[in-house]
Scaffold this active site. Structure first.
Site: not given
Length: 301
Positions: A175, A244
């Site tokens: 991911k 992030k």
């Protein structure tokens, strides 16, 4: 109309745009679903949409605890401390983390979950709130085959495509790799479109050309027409979350001792100006200053 009831009971922890929509999708598919969130307003919103909700300190016994949380720190808090799934969850239940989390933390938590007699699956998702609401998410699975098989009815109800990429933490590794490419493609596609616009080529025509060739990507095929050229910027994913994820990707590479200078350049580009775009802006807004510079250059001629 709901489908026939499914024997799996599911508690969804985190009722934001993603978690809330996943909970409603699973309920519509016939699962017994309970939702929980630390924010009263989130619980009230989902309760108003017909979902059974409880406070975080009142989670029911469930076959599956599906986590949809902002960061690994939040995932750790729910598992280890408040409410503390390590002691609260019935033995044999499955913790499924759909968040985009730090792979190192995921592997650590997976060991603790397994030691407590529970099962772990990391299953980060793509497709945004729309995909969560329609059951058409993409999922990257990190865990063992037996656990995946057990929760497959739930995964099938949530997603259009599922890819098992390895053991615990592997889903989160892939991911982060995916989001790194997405972040890079937004910048490179914006620069390519800006270059073409400066040369007098309409952006839509430029994208049509790119999408007929080897330079195409999901960014040029979906994001640009859907959110950038339309100026809607309402994908449901924020710049702060992408920043992030990029930091997590950089940290993962550093922990592995792999020098990735282009990754660092992309991280730097996304953090160069915290006000343009702001963390709360849609992440597609990273293209705005790039495209604006081309327009300004054209106006100065």
């Amino acid at each position: 109309m709901s489908l026939a009831a499914n024997p799996l009971s599911i508690t969804v922890v985190g009722l934001g745009q993603m978690g809330g929509n996943m909970a409603l999708t699973l309920q519509a598919a016939g699962f017994a679903v309970t939702g929980s969130d630390v924010f009263d307003v989130a619980r009230a919103r989902l309760e108003g949409l017909g979902l059974a909700v409880v406070a975080p300190n009142a989670l029911p016994p469930s076959d599956v605890y599906l986590l949809s949380l902002p960061t690994s720190a939040h995932v750790r808090e729910v598992i280890e401390h408040s409410p503390g799934l390590l002691t609260l969850a019935p033995k044999g239940s499955v913790i499924v983390d759909t968040s985009t989390s730090d792979p190192a933390v995921s592997r650590e938590l997976a060991e603790k979950v397994t030691a407590a007699g529970l099962h772990w699956l990391d299953a980060p998702v793509s497709g945004g709130p729309k995909g969560a609401a329609s059951g058409k998410l993409g999922m990257l699975l990190g865990g063992d085959d037996t656990t995946i098989e057990r929760v497959m009815p739930m995964l099938e109800a949530m997603s259009a495509k599922r890819t098992h990429v390895g053991g615990p933490g592997s889903g989160h590794v892939v991911k982060l790799a995916n989001n790194y490419l997405c972040a890079a493609h937004l910048i490179t596609t914006a620069e390519a479109v800006a270059m073409a616009a400066k040369a007098g080529v309409d952006p839509a025509a430029c994208l049509a050309g790119i999408n007929s060739g080897s330079g195409r990507s999901a960014i040029s095929e979906v994001n640009f027409p859907e959110w950038v050229l339309s100026e809607r910027f309402d994908s449901g994913f924020t710049t702060g979350l992408m920043r992030k994820d990029l930091r997590l990707a950089r940290d993962a590479a550093e922990q592995l001792g792999i020098p990735l200078p282009l990754l660092q350049a992309v991280v730097d580009a996304w953090h160069a100006n915290p006000e343009q775009p702001t963390d709360s802006d849609d992440f597609n807004h990273i293209t705005t200053p790039i495209l604006a510079r081309a327009s300004q250059a054209e106006g100065n001629q």
